[in-house]
Scaffold this motif. Sequence first.
Motif, PDB file in Angstrom:
ATOM      1  N   LEU A 192       0.836  -1.206   0.000  1.00  0.00           N
ATOM      2  CA  LEU A 192       0.000   0.000   0.000  1.00  0.00           C
ATOM      3  C   LEU A 192       0.869   1.254   0.000  1.00  0.00           C
ATOM      4  N   ALA A 193       1.879   1.248   0.848  1.00  0.00           N
ATOM      5  CA  ALA A 193       2.743   2.431   0.950  1.00  0.00           C
ATOM      6  C   ALA A 193       3.402   2.723  -0.395  1.00  0.00           C
ATOM      7  N   LEU A 194       3.824   1.666  -1.059  1.00  0.00           N
ATOM      8  CA  LEU A 194       4.486   1.820  -2.357  1.00  0.00           C
ATOM      9  C   LEU A 194       3.506   2.358  -3.396  1.00  0.00           C
ATOM     10  N   LEU A 195       2.284   1.832  -3.378  1.00  0.00           N
ATOM     11  CA  LEU A 195       1.268   2.310  -4.323  1.00  0.00           C
ATOM     12  C   LEU A 195       0.949   3.784  -4.094  1.00  0.00           C
ATOM     13  N   TRP A 244       0.815   2.932  10.313  1.00  0.00           N
ATOM     14  CA  TRP A 244       2.182   2.977   9.821  1.00  0.00           C
ATOM     15  C   TRP A 244       2.347   3.089   8.307  1.00  0.00           C
ATOM     16  N   THR A 245       1.264   2.971   7.532  1.00  0.00           N
ATOM     17  CA  THR A 245       1.425   3.020   6.079  1.00  0.00           C
ATOM     18  C   THR A 245       2.021   4.362   5.616  1.00  0.00           C
ATOM     19  N   GLY A 246       1.489   5.447   6.158  1.00  0.00           N
ATOM     20  CA  GLY A 246       1.977   6.766   5.757  1.00  0.00           C
ATOM     21  C   GLY A 246       3.444   6.956   6.090  1.00  0.00           C
ATOM     22  N   TYR A 247       3.839   6.390   7.223  1.00  0.00           N
ATOM     23  CA  TYR A 247       5.232   6.481   7.651  1.00  0.00           C
ATOM     24  C   TYR A 247       6.146   5.857   6.600  1.00  0.00           C
TER      25      TYR A 247
END
Lengths: 272, 352, 294
Positions: free
Chosen positions: C87-90, C170-173
């Motif tokens: 998700l973070a990468l997307l 933590w995704t945004g981090y």
Amino acid sequence: MSNPVAFLGRTAQYVLLSIAAFVSVFPFFWMVLGATNTSPDIIRGRIAPGTALFDNIGKFLTQIDLPRVLFNSLFIAGVGSALTLIVASMAGYGFEMFRSRVRERVFSLLLLMLSIPFAALMIPLFIMMANLKLINTYQAIILPSIASIFIIFYFRQATKAFPHELRDAARIDGLKEWQIFFYVYMPVMRSTYAAATIIVFMANWNNYLWPLIVLQTNDMFTMTLAIAALNAGYTPDFGVIMVGAIIATLPTLVIFFLLQRRFVEGMLGAVK
Amino acid sequence: MSGLKLRNVRKSFGTLEVIKGVDLDIEDKQFVVFVGPSGCGKSTLLRMIAGLEEITSGELTIGEKRMNDVDPAQRGIAMVFQSYALYPHMTVRENMGFALRFAGKPKDEIARRVEEAARILELGALLDRKPGQLSGGQRQRVAIGRAIVRHPDVFLFDEPLSNLDAELRVHMRIELARLHKELQTTIIYVTHDQVEAMTLADKIVVLRDGLVEQDGTPLELYDDPSNHFVAGFIGSPKMNFLGGVAEEGGIRLSDFPGQLVPSPVSLDAGTPVTVGIRPEHFSSTGTATLDVAVEIIEHLGGETYAYARGDGPTLLTLATDNDRTLKAGDRYTARFDPGVLLVFDKDGKRLR
Amino acid sequence: MAHSHLARSEKINGWGFVMPALVLIGIFMIYPIVWSLWMSFQTGRGMQLSFGGLANITRLTQDPIFIRALTNTLIFLAIQVPVMLVLALLFANALNDSKLWGRGFFRTAIFLPCVTSLVAYSVIFKSMFAGDGIVNQTLLALNLIDVPIAWLADPFWAKVVIVTAITWRWTGYNMIFYLAAMQNIDRSIYEAARIDGVPAWARFWYLTVPMLKPVILFTSIISTIGTLQLFDEPNLITLGGPSDSTLTLSLYIYNLSFKFMPSFGYAATVSYVIVILVALLSILQFFAVRERRT
């Protein structure tokens, strides 16, 4: 947008980001809304402003000694952060500016220790604090947190950008090494210090597990422990908890919006 | 009296020796330039004089006092760095007064000295600015000002002009010469630019691989280099070198096998040699000649250089007495006086 | 003469600057971790410990609660870390577009969760996933479910709540790390690929992802370390329940040491399981990324 594929791609991009943004922000909205609602309304999923705000604040203030708890949190986070910044920046400066093979080895060891889980330290630390009669004191929280390897690493990385010629110039100007550190390095690196302050302060402010183990009486509780205490029991009063959550989140939120760039720099700093 | 002496000075980093025994005498009020290609040890030598690098062995004296173990601040030196090393968080005034503050000088004396330096360098209007608000040339002057306020016996300059653009560099070069006249102190100046060395120095020290190749006045080095390296390093455009073998009655150059060039020195037949001749020593007159084919012409206006070849691979640079009619492809007879030739043996040593 | 003034000063100052930190690390990290190792061979209750050899390790293999905690932790790790990093990468890729309108807004919004205190957000999630809570109400209204899900009372869904919560936090981090790394990639590489006719997905998969490998390694290691130590969320949202279905190793260690009659020796043994897992997984990830690079 002449190209239909590009148009679709762009639309998908906005949909994805909008959902992500909504999901990310909604709990904040829920927190603020919750502070105005009664606990039964909250767990019933009522999504409208209620009238219980002052009631919740009142209950919060009777259950929590807010000034005391805020003082505890600020004192621990403030003193702890200040000490961490001094000790860790000195170490980062020392490792980077005074190179020696032995110290390089020591530094590699420190990097390995970055991955030591706190769970493996907490029992001996607890017994140590008990033996030192430091259970339920500020020192017990602050002392183990000072020498943060992550922050040492962060400062060492940042010090790579500190010009060696400035140190040479200061030596020729007759400064002792500690004077170079305080009168030249610290002011020159102030944006690094600002970014580090934010991450260290946040980590200390939000710390939960170790204070939970060491701080045992209500008058020593930090904000996180106070909220956790409100959450205990079978029927926690969520309205009251939301008031606490707002108070606990506000400082970091304000720092974030005031210093967004530094904030992000601080988080990224160590990787570069 | 602040002459400076180096006696068999050496420096090693671990097992790597970078300064391999330097002996040097620098007289009071002399402007000395250390010059050499990058990695020759010139900056290291300067930093050893400054006290920023330890002297592994040998002896350094400034004004008769042994300085090997003296703190940089106590050596009576001041240094101007390549990056200027101005303290970015302090104003120009604070930058210049910083050393004096830590030397415990009273406030009014600091102020007086800063004003004095500002007057010499025309920095008066900039005293309350920070380095970030200054241009490159202004920062350079502040860096010099910071050195001046300390009234040092010896000024050390580490490639101070290399961060400036070409025009400013020429300007600052003249400024430095003027400053030296005004301050009447010893200056040691490091550069890799031989033009700076030629124009500024009372004495040039040419370094290579941690050793002094030759030292002397600029014209001594130009006219009478003691080896191949110095001959090639000093002078612009560079000296031409041609390989050859001594024979009875002259030298047969491998690029010009059809003729013998008269030798200015007596040589045993069969000795392999390298012959050097400066581009500007070619002219339309002279008793000796080389027949060459012109490949490229460079018009500088006041002079015309031809790049030309004999029967071999060496591309020669020739001054042509500003012959603007020359074209690429022309045959040309370059003339010179055989007395200007420099002859070196196979190890690069000058044969006299 | 050989080691003069300057060399001595370098030595003294070099150690002087790092010494306060090293002393503190020695007292509060090295000493405890060694002590903990020694303790892991001790058995007994409270402070009455005696040497038990490998008794604790035997106990580990026969302790169903430990097995449960270990399994739970590994499930969280195996599901949560990949989901979050993808998700973070997307998100980072979607945001790494200078023509995107509202870029700053989206970035700030997605980053916002990592500003919250762990305790505060855990409690907020607990309230949102209540039986008649806002999440169930929304899903019912959208006709995605017919009956409310017993989020916190069902072993499976309780795990889902924990994974969702951590991912939210933590995704945004992680995204910020990817974004920063993407912005360091020379834009002309993408321009060249576009001129060569490489489609957008291939630019992402064959250019962006390989160039981000070091950062992906870094984030996966810190996320792994974080998830293996998971404590705050299960302790505040589910208390490890229902029936230990969200019990993690850290939570179990805490319970063993501070909740029940303290069993420090055995708890230390469990804590060393985390140490070994962290070490193994870090090495594994390090090699996995390096292998593919060559």
